[in-house]
Structures are given as C-alpha cells and as structure tokens.
Design an enzyme around this catalytic site. Structure first.
Site, PDB file in Angstrom:
ATOM      1  N   SER A   1      -2.007  -5.058   0.579  1.00 37.38           N
ATOM      2  CA  SER A   1      -0.837  -4.663   1.667  1.00 37.38           C
ATOM      3  C   SER A   1      -1.410  -3.325   2.065  1.00 37.38           C
ATOM      4  O   SER A   1      -0.830  -3.041   3.216  1.00 37.38           O
ATOM      5  CB  SER A   1       0.433  -4.532   1.033  1.00 37.38           C
ATOM      6  OG  SER A   1       1.246  -5.885   0.938  1.00 37.38           O
TER       7      SER A   1
ATOM      8  N   LYS B   1       6.116   4.317   4.827  1.00 37.81           N
ATOM      9  CA  LYS B   1       6.453   2.912   4.691  1.00 37.81           C
ATOM     10  C   LYS B   1       7.986   2.922   4.200  1.00 37.81           C
ATOM     11  O   LYS B   1       8.420   3.553   3.249  1.00 37.81           O
ATOM     12  CB  LYS B   1       5.952   2.248   3.835  1.00 37.81           C
ATOM     13  CG  LYS B   1       5.752   0.609   3.821  1.00 37.81           C
ATOM     14  CD  LYS B   1       4.781  -0.067   2.826  1.00 37.81           C
ATOM     15  CE  LYS B   1       4.773  -1.539   2.635  1.00 37.81           C
ATOM     16  NZ  LYS B   1       3.748  -1.992   1.636  1.00 37.81           N
TER      17      LYS B   1
ATOM     18  N   SER C   1       1.447  -6.026   3.929  1.00 39.94           N
ATOM     19  CA  SER C   1       2.918  -5.909   4.093  1.00 39.94           C
ATOM     20  C   SER C   1       3.044  -4.331   4.998  1.00 39.94           C
ATOM     21  O   SER C   1       4.007  -4.411   5.706  1.00 39.94           O
ATOM     22  CB  SER C   1       3.655  -5.806   2.887  1.00 39.94           C
ATOM     23  OG  SER C   1       3.449  -4.727   2.178  1.00 39.94           O
TER      24      SER C   1
END
Lengths: 460, 448
Positions: A164, A65, A140
């Site tokens: 997330s 990420k 996210s």
C-alpha cells in the site's frame, strides 16, 4: 520565491535560513490543494495552519493518510462508518511529526479501511492518478502518492499492509518506503492487518524518506509490537560509500508487463555500472505469499472491524462497503471452528517458511531487487475485473509484507504509455539503512530519469 | 467451577486507566484503549501477568513458559472491541490442584483433592444498566485485569463447592492480589452442573454427561451452595423422567432460591479465537517464575498444619485464625511479644492455645494494636503475687472464726469450704489463687 518541486530537505533549508515562513509555505500548498484537489480527489479533509513546535522539521507541511488518528481532525480511513469520527487522541506517528515541527496539510484519500490497491474502494470516491486522471493512483495510500506526485504536499505519510506504500508510489512515480514491521509504531493507525501494518514515508527524494523515517521510527510504549532495536542515523547510512550485492529473484521477473521488465533490466545495468554486483537468486514462488497473506490478513480484518458495531461512531454495519464486507466474511470463515487449523494455522506455518526463505537469500546478498508491481497504472474501474485485484497488483510486495522486512519503491523510468515504472529494493530486518543507501546511489546516478519533474509538470 | 477474580493492580490490564473503578462516575475511568477506539493498542500489564503466575503457583499449577493472548470474539454492547483479549490454548498456568481438609462429624479430618484445569488472564468487560426502555453502558470496568480459574469436575455435592470456594477465596486474599469482594463483583463464580452416576472419577471423565448447565449471577458462597442444590434436584427430576436437561445458561434468583433459564447454549458459540496480533507472545524464564514463587506467603492450609503441629492448637481454632492473613499475622506477632512475658499464669494451657482461645472467643477484641492487646492479655493472665505469711495467717483466722463451716465440711458437706475460700480471698483482696486457697484450707481442716 519558486517553491515548486522543492524537496523536503530544500524547504527545510529555506525555512531554517528564514527565506520563507512556515505560514507562507503552508498557504502555498493550501492554495495548490484548493486549485487541484477537485480534479484529483486526493485530500478528504484540509487542515488549517496552526502554531508548530521547533524541531528537525520545523514548519514543514506534510500530508497524512486518513487512517492515522489526528487529534481534533476528522479521521475516516475513507470509510463512511467513521464519517464523523474526530479522534480525541493522536497517533504516535503524527505526534512524533508534530513534535518535530511538522504541520499537516490535510488527510489523504485511501481505499476504505486500506482495503484495496487503487483507492477506488474509498467511500468518498476514487483518487485520480495525477499522470493521467483516467487512471488509478494505486493504493491503498493513493491519496498520499497523488499529493506528492502533483506537489500538493512536499511529502506524505502512507501506510502499508502489503504494497500500500510501494505500489501507489510506483504508479505515481515517487519514492515510497515500507519500514520493517515494528520499526514504526502502529498506535493510532486504524488497524487493517495488525501483524503487517507499517506506517512509512512517501516522498520526492530518498533523503526526504530518510529524514521522515528518522522522526517516526523507534520504540513506542503504546505499541507492544514496536521494536526496541536502536534507530541508526539513516542519512549517515544513506550517504556511506558502499558496494553492494543485489539478488534478482527469477520468480519475481515472471509475468511482468514487458515495459516494466525492460525498465527493471535497465536499472540492473545502472546498478552494475555503479560497481555493484548483481546476481540471480531463487525465492519461493510469490503465489505462496499471496495465499498466506490473504488468509492471515482477512482473519485480522474480520476481527479488527468487529468494533464498528453501530453502537458508537454514528453509523451502523450497513455503512460498510462491499470490499470490507467480502473481507470480513472470508476472515470470519477462516477463523471459524473446524477451519482454523486448515487455514489460519497452516498459513502461519507457511509464513515461517517465507521468513526462512528470505533470510537464506539475505545470507548471500545485501538487497533483493525486483519490480514493485507487475504493471503500470491501470484505468479507473479496471480493478473490478479482478476478484483479488489487490493481491494480484501486490504479488511482488507480499513476501516482504508477510515476513515484515523493509523495502522501497523508487521511480526508474516511463513505460511506452508515458506512465512511471517503479523499482523495488527489499532488505533484511531493520536494514533500512542499506535500502536507503542503494536508493540514494541510484537517485544520484539517474535523478530517477526526471520522472518526478515530469509527473508534476501539469500542475505547475 | 469457573471462578473470575479481578486483580487489584494499579492500572488496567492493557492501558493506564485505574483498575479501581468502583463508585466512579460512569465512563470517567476510560481512555482510547479500554474504549476500543480505532487504532488504539493494548499493552499488557506486567504486574497482572506476575500475579497470575503467583495464583497459578499457589494452586500448584505448572506455569507455561511460553504463553500468549488470544482474541475471543462475540458481540455484546459492553465489549467495545467486538472481542475480549483472553487466553485460549496457551494459558499462563495449567494442571494444578487444591487439597482441602474436611472435618467430619466425629471430628476426624479427611483431605480431598480438587484439580485445577487452568488459570488464565483476560480483561473484564464494561457494565450494562437497564433503565426502562434504555440500556446504558459504562466502560469504567472495561479492561480491568481478570483471572479465570477453571476446575475439573471434581465436586460431588454442593458442600464440596462451598468449602472449595471459601478456601480459594482465603488463598486469593492471602496472596494480596485481589479484594475478592463478592458484593462488588471482584470475585464471581459460575458453577457448571451436570449429574453423573459414576462415582469413580476415571469412569466419570470417560462418560461425561451430554449436557451442562452454567449458573451465573451468584454473589455469595451460600448462594452458590443453594443454587447447586436446587440444580441437582431439578436435573435429577428431569433425568428420572428419562429426559436430558437442556444445555443452557441459567441465572440465580436469591430471593426465591431458584435458578431460571437465561439463554440456551444448544449451539456452541463460535468465538473464532486467534492469537492477539497486537501483543507478542510472552516467554518466562525459570528465574522469573522462581522469583514470583518466592513472593507467595505461607498459605492458609499450610498454616493450619503448622499451628496444629507447632502450637498444638485445636483444629477449629487453627482454622479460624488462618482465614484472614492479617489475623494470623496479628496472632503470630502476639505470640512473639507474649512469649517473653514471664509473669503469665496460663494454668495448664500453652501460650498459643490460651491466646487462640481469647481471640476466637473474642474475649479481647482484635481491632486494637498488638501492644494494647498484649497489655490486656497480661492483665487477664497475671500471675498472682501471694504474701505467704499473710495468707497463712488468713487461712488460720478463717478456720478459727468459722467453726460451723468447718464442722459442716467435716460432716461431708464439702461445699461448705467455699464460704471459707470467699473469706480468705476477701481478706487477701484477691491476691491469691482461689484453687490454691481451697486446697490448703482442705488440708488444714482434714488435719484438725
């Protein structure tokens, strides 16, 4: 060799037995990304093949990420403010992965600064859900979920502040584990809500999650909030024969999409069939967690983003997107003189109540079971209808986020639209072992109803 | 008063960069943590925490067993995170005091108490340099441990402040936790000045003035005194006109000896303090606090008292000898060495006072080893070995050979005997005590 759909564990065996080289494996995924990423927008930055260390995960490619600082590789947290930021240092998670022999395929898209639950607040455009590219992958960690679901990487690292990891894992039909707060170091993870942020694995199988957690967990001298608790052998704990007691909180079964509710009920039957005890329990209404989380997280966001003052990193504060601006304003307001007691202090008190509430239930049950999110993947753009979209999507994730307890989301079937539905197990502090054990049993029994194979089918 | 002291720990407050930034090339002494880069996290320096407890204890504070760091938010280019990690409502030490002895014009000693509100730990900021149109920022100093000491409004005049600051400076140096070098900025002081008509403290605290002027950029005790004196006069003039001075921050111009307005503080800045989530709260055990307390050496004020009581020193000498712990240690070592020395002739003084005189009057410099000093001292005060028979002969001889001096003395010119003393001392090559020689000559002449 047919690599398609192979788990991390299987790929590891192929490399160990020299059936494939790390370079071949890496270029396999690089080519797939080249082919599919323009549709999905899951990767922001691709990384070239390099030499790797020898370790438990030698030569295994994993996607990261984009809020994990990677030395020499652009790291933006999907925010234009950091458009050209190349960290001169490595986050502890990526450092530990590198030391274990992992290669990074690329940096994945996310909601800018991790502010969101759909990856649509990314300053680099939304990631599309591989199941249906008119839908959001959740967020996210949407980019990480999408690359695993479409097999552009065999596994990915995500991070969770509240939902997330679990929510995009659920929307993309993969496994997402949020460890206990402090179990995995936050050093080098671009901070969102500092007292909630948890890095964690997003994988195709439970064993893969256990294997990655084993590498990234543990005390870090560079993170004062990282826990000193010893790291157990997760794969050993995962495979132990155990009969468990599951608690189903009534408050968490309300307001679910009918398909989601149905799949959760069916999953409870699976657990019972496996010989586990399933009982109804009562928890504080999740609405309290939302309020507490929103106040505390916004306060921390307003503080954590203060450093991007336009003097460094090239872009000024006008480069912030509207979601970040909204959060900064709300956080600044709640910390202001005269409001601190009414908001921040009160929220801290209720946080204590939420922790006590969870502890009380864990005296009775080994795990709490619930849906990770009340609905399956929404259409892109739908989030604009909800002013607190993230909070609504993550209503079932926030108790664990506020308390800092661990939880996992695993696939448990498809809804009537053919979209994946997730199932969540929440555990007590540092009891990732029991969570993995239950998830592994469920996986063995159901093979997640072939959700993963179904998800990647289009990308063969 | 607000006093900032930079600790001389090995590393910075929250990272492993060196805390000794002085003279280094700009921005060479930095890392992701002290540059406040994305994702970098602060890990507190244990030594700095211990030393703050030490300072707190030395200032008679009570130590908060539970303490934490907070974020203090404000924007300034030398503050890389947009907040300073400091302590807000749970500082390490609170409610202390410092008793200071003042010597009056009549040499009488009085004691005054100055209360300490709090002692807390924070990080220093970077440094800005203005170069023409550009402003340059150097983060070498960023995150160096900084202790803030805040006092109660207990000062009645500028002299109070100066004496207090000097005593505090001596204490910090004695604790060996900071260079407290004002030139280098490792000790900085900011007086907050307002004028009150209430002499009684309780009344004064109940009716605090509605304004406060903070003066910055002061780098010596004398300048502190001068800046305060200037402010007292300036504020009195405004108050006498029936007006209230503006609440503001002022700078001190040492060349002109005046203060000047820097920025108005009319609207209190909102620092949006909240607990630093990156650092768990700290809990101190009694055991830990006791252990730290044991590392505190005898402090100067107590040393003055023991020098007065144990050595019967003059107050001024005791004061001077205790201003620098290396000097008092040197002095005490010399006492230990010289007290074994039997051949000293100190006249009516005790060894301690004689030694104090020599040091204070710089009759022997203290920049030599104790052994060398002791040798010089012994030479200076060597007991004279007198050859009795030779002296007796010499005395008789002097009287016989100087009848004029003898008769002069007898006729009342008592000073005439000094000529004889000189003769005898020459004859004895200095190996006699001049006072003794005079006494014995007088006795002999009187018998004639």
């Amino acid at each position: 060799m047919d690599i398609f759909g192979k788990s991390l564990t299987e790929l590891r065996d192929l490399i160990k037995s020299n059936k494939i080289s790390s370079k071949e494996l890496f270029s396999y995924f690089a080519k797939r990304a080249e082919k599919y990423n323009s549709d999905l927008n899951a990767y922001l930055t691709m990384i070239d093949f390099t030499d790797h260390s020898e370790g438990d995960l030698s030569g295994i490619p994993i996607a990261i990420k984009d809020n994990f600082c990677t030395q020499g590789v652009r790291t933006t947290a999907s925010a234009k403010v950091l458009d050209s930021f190349i960290p001169p240092y490595e986050s502890t998670v990526t450092r530990r992965l590198k030391e274990a022999g992992v290669l990074f395929t690329g940096k994945t898209n996310m909601d800018a600064w991790a502010h969101g639950s759909s990856t649509e607040t990314s300053d680099y455009g939304p990631t599309k859900n591989p199941w249906d590219t008119t839908r959001a992958p959740g967020g996210s960690s949407g980019g990480s979920a999408a690359v695993v679901s479409s097999f552009l990487a065999p596994a990915a690292i995500g991070s969770e502040t509240a939902g997330s990891i679990r929510q995009p894992a659920s929307w993309c039909g993969i496994v997402g584990l949020k460890p206990t707060y402090g179990r995995v170091s936050r050093y080098g993870v671009i901070a969102m809500g500092s007292s909630f942020d948890c890095p964690g694995p997003m994988t195709q199988t439970v064993e893969d999650a256990a294997m990655i957690l084993q590498v990234i967990a543990g005390k870090d001298p560079y993170d004062a909030t990282s826990a000193t608790e010893e790291v157990p052998d997760y794969r050993k704990q995962m495979t132990e024969k155990r009969t468990l007691t599951f608690g189903v909180p009534d408050e968490y079964m309300k307001g679910l999409d009918r398909d989601v509710e149905k799949k959760v009920e069916e999953s409870l039957k699976v657990l019972e069939k496996l010989g586990h005890k399933v009982k109804r329990v009562s928890l504080l209404d999740p609405k309290y967690s939302i309020s507490v989380y929103t106040i505390l997280q916004r306060a921390e966001v307003s503080s954590n983003l203060a450093r991007y003052d336009g003097i460094r990193y090239g872009n000024g504060r006008d480069a912030f997107g509207s979601e970040a601006k909204r959060r900064m304003m709300l956080g600044t307001y709640t910390l202001s003189h005269g409001y601190y007691d009414a908001f921040y202090k009160k929220a801290q008190k209720i946080k204590t109540l939420i922790i006590e509430d969870l502890k009380r239930v864990f005296d009775d049950v080994d795990l709490i079971v619930a849906a990770p999110t009340p609905m399956t993947a929404l259409k892109l753009g739908e989030f604009e209808k909800y002013p607190f979209f993230g909070e609504t999507m993550d209503v079932l994730n926030e108790a664990a986020a506020v308390a800092g307890t661990p939880a996992i989301s695993i696939p448990c079937g498809l809804d009537s639209k053919g979209l994946p539905v997730g199932l969540q197990f929440m555990g007590n502090y540092f009891d990732e072992g029991t969570i993995l054990n239950a998830a592994y049993q469920f996986e063995k029994e159901t093979n997640f109803f072939d959700v993963l194979a179904e998800g990647r089918k289009k990308y063969e | 008063m607000e006093i900032h002291v930079e600790l001389k720990t090995k590393s910075k407050m929250f990272c492993q960069c060196s805390a000794n930034y002085f003279g280094k090339e700009p921005n060479s002494n930095t890392c992701p943590v002290c540059l406040g880069m994305p994702g970098a996290l602060p890990v507190p320096n244990k030594q700095a925490v211990e030393w703050t407890v030490k300072i707190g204890k030395a200032l008679n504070c009570s130590i908060n067993k539970r303490t934490k760091f907070d974020r203090k938010h404000y924007y300034y280019p030398d503050l890389p995170k947009g907040y300073q990690i400091s302590q807000y409502d749970e500082p390490i030490a609170v409610k202390g005091h410092l008793d200071i002895t003042f010597k009056g014009k009549d040499n009488s000693l009085t004691e005054k108490r100055f209360n300490i509100t709090r002692v807390h730990l924070e990080e220093d900021t970077g440094k800005l340099t203005h170069a023409g149109e550009d402003t340059l920022v150097d983060f070498n100093r960023s995150s160096v441990p900084l202790v803030e000491i805040v006092t109660e409004p207990d000062f009645e005049n500028a002299d109070d402040v100066k004496v207090f600051l000097e005593e505090l400076h001596t204490i910090i140096r004695t604790l060996d936790v900071s260079d407290a070098d004002m030139e280098k900025g490792s000790m900085r002081m900011e007086p907050n000045i307002s004028l009150s008509l209430y002499e009684n403290k309780e009344e004064r605290m109940k009716n605090l003035p509605k304004y406060k002027v903070e003066v910055k950029n002061i780098n010596s005790f004398n300048f502190a005194k001068k800046a305060i004196e200037y402010e007292l006069k300036r504020q009195a003039e405004i108050l006498d006109k029936g007006e209230t001075p503006t609440q503001e921050t002022r700078g001190y111009n040492e060349d002109k000896g005046i203060t000047y307005s820097q920025r108005s503080k009319e609207e209190a800045q909102d620092y949006r303090y909240f607990p630093e989530p990156d650092i768990p709260p700290m809990e101190f055990t009694d055991d830990f606090i006791e252990k730290v307390e044991k590392t505190i050496p005898e402090l100067p004020a107590s040393k003055v008292k023991s020098y007065l009581n144990d050595y019967q020193l003059k107050y001024d000498d005791a004061f001077i000898l205790t201003r620098d712990s290396s000097l008092s240690t040197y002095y005490e070592k010399l006492i230990a060495v010289l007290s074994k020395e039997k051949q000293l002739d100190l006249k009516k003084q005790n060894l301690e006072q004689a030694l104090a005189n020599v040091i204070v009057n710089k009759r022997i410099q203290t920049n030599i080893s104790e052994k060398e000093f002791a040798e010089k001292f012994i030479k200076m005060f060597a007991r004279v070995e007198v050859d009795e028979s030779q002296l007796e002969t010499s005395l008789e001889k002097a009287i016989q050979e100087n009848p004029k001096a003898v008769s002069d003395y007898k006729s009342g010119k008592t000073n005439a005997v000094m000529a004889l003393v000189g003769t005898v001392m020459r004859e004895m090559r200095g190996q006699a005590d001049a006072m003794d020689v005079r006494k014995r000559l007088e006795e002999k002449i009187n018998k004639i």
